[in-house]
Write a protein that holds these residues in place. Structure first.
Motif, PDB file in Angstrom:
ATOM      1  N   UNK A  64     -71.158-113.359 -72.375  1.00 14.13           N
ATOM      2  CA  UNK A  64     -70.591-114.317 -71.424  1.00 14.13           C
ATOM      3  C   UNK A  64     -69.410-113.681 -70.703  1.00 14.13           C
ATOM      4  N   UNK A  65     -69.339-113.893 -69.418  1.00  9.65           N
ATOM      5  CA  UNK A  65     -68.196-113.492 -68.595  1.00  9.65           C
ATOM      6  C   UNK A  65     -67.950-111.993 -68.505  1.00  9.65           C
ATOM      7  N   UNK A  66     -68.874-111.133 -68.996  1.00 11.39           N
ATOM      8  CA  UNK A  66     -68.580-109.712 -68.873  1.00 11.39           C
ATOM      9  C   UNK A  66     -69.789-108.889 -68.465  1.00 11.39           C
ATOM     10  N   UNK A  67     -70.867-108.977 -69.180  1.00  8.76           N
ATOM     11  CA  UNK A  67     -72.025-108.140 -68.872  1.00  8.76           C
ATOM     12  C   UNK A  67     -72.979-108.075 -70.043  1.00  8.76           C
ATOM     13  N   UNK A  68     -73.268-106.861 -70.482  1.00  7.41           N
ATOM     14  CA  UNK A  68     -74.248-106.627 -71.529  1.00  7.41           C
ATOM     15  C   UNK A  68     -73.674-105.755 -72.629  1.00  7.41           C
ATOM     16  N   UNK A  69     -74.235-105.915 -73.824  1.00  5.66           N
ATOM     17  CA  UNK A  69     -73.896-105.057 -74.957  1.00  5.66           C
ATOM     18  C   UNK A  69     -75.197-104.628 -75.614  1.00  5.66           C
ATOM     19  N   UNK A  70     -75.283-103.354 -75.980  1.00  9.68           N
ATOM     20  CA  UNK A  70     -76.449-102.841 -76.698  1.00  9.68           C
ATOM     21  C   UNK A  70     -75.948-101.963 -77.837  1.00  9.68           C
ATOM     22  N   UNK A  71     -76.701-101.948 -78.926  1.00  6.20           N
ATOM     23  CA  UNK A  71     -76.376-101.085 -80.056  1.00  6.20           C
ATOM     24  C   UNK A  71     -77.571-100.174 -80.304  1.00  6.20           C
ATOM     25  N   UNK A  72     -77.276 -98.896 -80.323  1.00  8.62           N
ATOM     26  CA  UNK A  72     -78.291 -97.860 -80.564  1.00  8.62           C
ATOM     27  C   UNK A  72     -77.901 -97.128 -81.842  1.00  8.62           C
ATOM     28  N   UNK A  73     -78.663 -97.351 -82.914  1.00  5.73           N
ATOM     29  CA  UNK A  73     -78.370 -96.686 -84.182  1.00  5.73           C
ATOM     30  C   UNK A  73     -79.089 -95.344 -84.220  1.00  5.73           C
ATOM     31  N   UNK A  74     -78.471 -94.413 -84.932  1.00  2.23           N
ATOM     32  CA  UNK A  74     -79.023 -93.069 -85.057  1.00  2.23           C
ATOM     33  C   UNK A  74     -79.059 -92.721 -86.539  1.00  2.23           C
ATOM     34  N   UNK A  75     -80.245 -92.505 -87.071  1.00  8.86           N
ATOM     35  CA  UNK A  75     -80.375 -92.158 -88.475  1.00  8.86           C
ATOM     36  C   UNK A  75     -80.170 -93.355 -89.382  1.00  8.86           C
ATOM     37  N   UNK A  76     -80.019 -93.061 -90.669  1.00  6.03           N
ATOM     38  CA  UNK A  76     -79.900 -94.120 -91.675  1.00  6.03           C
ATOM     39  C   UNK A  76     -78.520 -94.216 -92.300  1.00  6.03           C
ATOM     40  N   UNK A  77     -77.562 -93.422 -91.814  1.00  5.18           N
ATOM     41  CA  UNK A  77     -76.247 -93.421 -92.445  1.00  5.18           C
ATOM     42  C   UNK A  77     -75.279 -94.434 -91.859  1.00  5.18           C
ATOM     43  N   UNK A  78     -75.665 -95.141 -90.791  1.00  4.89           N
ATOM     44  CA  UNK A  78     -74.806 -96.153 -90.197  1.00  4.89           C
ATOM     45  C   UNK A  78     -74.228 -95.773 -88.853  1.00  4.89           C
ATOM     46  N   UNK A  79     -74.474 -94.539 -88.376  1.00  6.45           N
ATOM     47  CA  UNK A  79     -73.933 -94.134 -87.082  1.00  6.45           C
ATOM     48  C   UNK A  79     -74.570 -94.964 -85.973  1.00  6.45           C
ATOM     49  N   UNK A  80     -73.739 -95.419 -85.040  1.00  8.35           N
ATOM     50  CA  UNK A  80     -74.255 -96.230 -83.936  1.00  8.35           C
ATOM     51  C   UNK A  80     -73.437 -96.017 -82.675  1.00  8.35           C
ATOM     52  N   UNK A  81     -74.120 -96.163 -81.553  1.00  7.70           N
ATOM     53  CA  UNK A  81     -73.480 -96.251 -80.251  1.00  7.70           C
ATOM     54  C   UNK A  81     -73.396 -97.727 -79.903  1.00  7.70           C
ATOM     55  N   UNK A  82     -72.234 -98.172 -79.490  1.00  6.22           N
ATOM     56  CA  UNK A  82     -72.073 -99.498 -78.909  1.00  6.22           C
ATOM     57  C   UNK A  82     -71.936 -99.263 -77.417  1.00  6.22           C
TER      58      UNK A  82
END
Length: 129
Positions: free
Chosen positions: A87-105
């Motif tokens: 709401x009021x800003x745009x979009x958010x996506x989460x891209x996880x890499x591997x199984x250790x918890x690393x993610x791009x927000x």
């Protein structure tokens, strides 16, 4: 493209208040979950494109690395595992890499100059909420 890899560093001072609050919330969440060292936040800015993603994050949102399909090809699925409309800003996506918890927000504002193909992809695939 604003790229934040050190979640303990101060945020840039030139940010609009809504983005500053959003980033502070996401940083606080990542750190509270013990993922502060495994989170890379990317804020898409007007004029950013596929090359900027590749340079900053070593992946393209327009290509599915498992199937080698591109956005627009039959069977394409975006690389993120979750996305939603903010709401009021745009979009958010989460891209996880591997199984250790690393993610791009990945945060993408509703703003003039944002890559139209990226916005089309977000709108074509239903949000996960």
């Amino acid at each position: 493209m604003l790229s934040i890899t050190d979640l303990s560093a101060d945020l840039p001072r030139h940010l609009e208040p809504a983005l500053s609050r959003l980033l502070s919330d996401r940083i606080q969440d990542a750190r509270a979950c013990g993922l502060g060292d495994m989170t890379h936040i990317i804020v898409v800015e007007p004029g950013d494109g596929e090359g900027d993603f590749i340079r900053e994050a070593a992946f393209s949102p327009f290509r599915n690395s498992l199937s080698e399909t591109r956005f627009g090809d039959q069977g394409f699925e975006p690389p993120w595992c979750w996305h939603d409309r903010l709401e009021e800003w745009g979009w958010e996506a989460i891209h996880t890499v591997g199984n250790d918890g690393f993610a791009f927000i990945i945060l993408m504002p509703d703003a003039k100059g944002i890559d139209q193909a990226l916005l089309a992809m977000l709108q074509e695939f239903p949000p996960c909420s």
